[in-house]
Design an enzyme around this catalytic site. Structure first.
Site, short mmCIF file in Angstrom:
data_model
loop_
_atom_site.label_atom_id
_atom_site.label_comp_id
_atom_site.label_asym_id
_atom_site.label_seq_id
_atom_site.Cartn_x
_atom_site.Cartn_y
_atom_site.Cartn_z
N ASP A 1 0.83 -1.20 0.00
CA ASP A 1 0.00 0.00 0.00
C ASP A 1 0.87 1.25 0.00
OD1 ASP A 1 -2.34 1.45 0.03
OD2 ASP A 1 -2.60 1.33 2.20
N ARG B 1 0.12 7.62 -2.75
CA ARG B 1 0.61 8.68 -1.86
C ARG B 1 2.08 9.00 -2.13
NH1 ARG B 1 -1.59 6.01 3.46
NH2 ARG B 1 -2.05 4.37 1.93
N SER C 1 -6.73 -6.38 -5.87
CA SER C 1 -7.85 -6.94 -5.12
C SER C 1 -9.12 -6.94 -5.97
CB SER C 1 -8.09 -6.12 -3.85
OG SER C 1 -8.77 -4.92 -4.15
N ASN D 1 -10.38 -3.52 -6.47
CA ASN D 1 -9.64 -2.55 -7.28
C ASN D 1 -10.31 -2.24 -8.61
OD1 ASN D 1 -6.30 -3.63 -6.21
ND2 ASN D 1 -7.63 -2.02 -5.40
#
Length: 238
Positions: A23, A27, A68, A71
């Site tokens: 993850d 960001r 996933s 997603n």
């Protein structure tokens, strides 16, 4: 002067099976004022670093949450970019997996992908099938709740209710060829499992780290393994 290699962890304290929720790509890119695709590309480089480090440490199985079942809710352009990166990873890294005796496994319903990508994945799995070394399991279009629902349907068709126990469920899981899950890591500071290996994580050690996935490297994996080695696993006992 050559840099000294860090000492290899004590084999007795190394988890046999490590899973990672990768993850933080978005960001990471946002912090650098880059498009999300740049974050995903950097994430692929992190996959290469970590899979090589896991092999060097003697970890028997590494399971990576790559895509996933949720997603698909992302923008179509981003999903397309992720599929393209998967194609590139297979083309660029399959030869190394074969050479390094790695067994590639896929968990999840990846057959929902485009036919050419499904064929690439099938070929990659087949080309590593006779290898005898560590396992690299990639979760593609995977969701743990869907996995468990499918297991329940299959067992209900074959067995009376009184014969459906933990062992029967374990034998139907997509991870049945892997060692029991010892350590589950999530990068980026989020502290949730996000529908990943819910059954398998029942007695796994959970580790949530602030490092964004593109910055995750051998040192981060070694720190995680060291943290695992310091924990006491009681499995409900004293």
């Amino acid at each position: 002067m050559a840099t000294a290699l860090a000492p290899r962890p004590d084999p007795e304290l190394i988890p046999r099976h490590v899973a990672i929720i990768m993850d933080g790509n978005g960001r990471w890119a946002k912090q650098r004022h880059l498009p999300r695709l740049a974050g995903h590309k950097a994430g692929v480089e992190a996959v290469r670093r970590v899979t090589r480090a896991a092999r060097a440490m003697g970890i028997e199985a590494l399971t990576l949450y790559a895509f996933s079942s949720e997603n698909w809710r992302r923008p179509e352009s981003e999903v397309s970019d992720l599929m393209g990166l998967l194609r590139l990873f297979i083309r660029a890294d399959l030869a190394e997996l074969v050479r390094e005796n790695v067994r590639l496994r896929i968990i999840g319903d990846y057959r929902r992908f485009a036919p050419d990508l499904v064929a690439m994945v099938d070929d990659a799995v087949a080309r590593t099938a006779r290898n005898t070394g560590p396992i690299l399991a990639i979760a593609l279009n995977y969701g743990a709740q869907a996995e468990l629902a499918a297991v329940a349907r299959r067992l209900a068709e074959r067995l009376p209710p009184e014969q459906i126990d933990e062992a029967a469920i374990e034998a139907e899981l997509e991870t049945r060829e892997l060692p029991p899950l010892d350590l589950l890591i999530r990068s980026s500071g989020e502290q949730r499992l996000s529908n990943f290996l819910l059954w398998q994580a029942a007695y796994a050690e959970l580790l949530f780290v602030d490092t964004l996935w593109p910055d995750f490297d051998e040192a981060a994996l070694r720190d995680a393994v060291d943290a695992f080695g310091r924990r006491q696993r009681r499995y409900g006992g004293l």
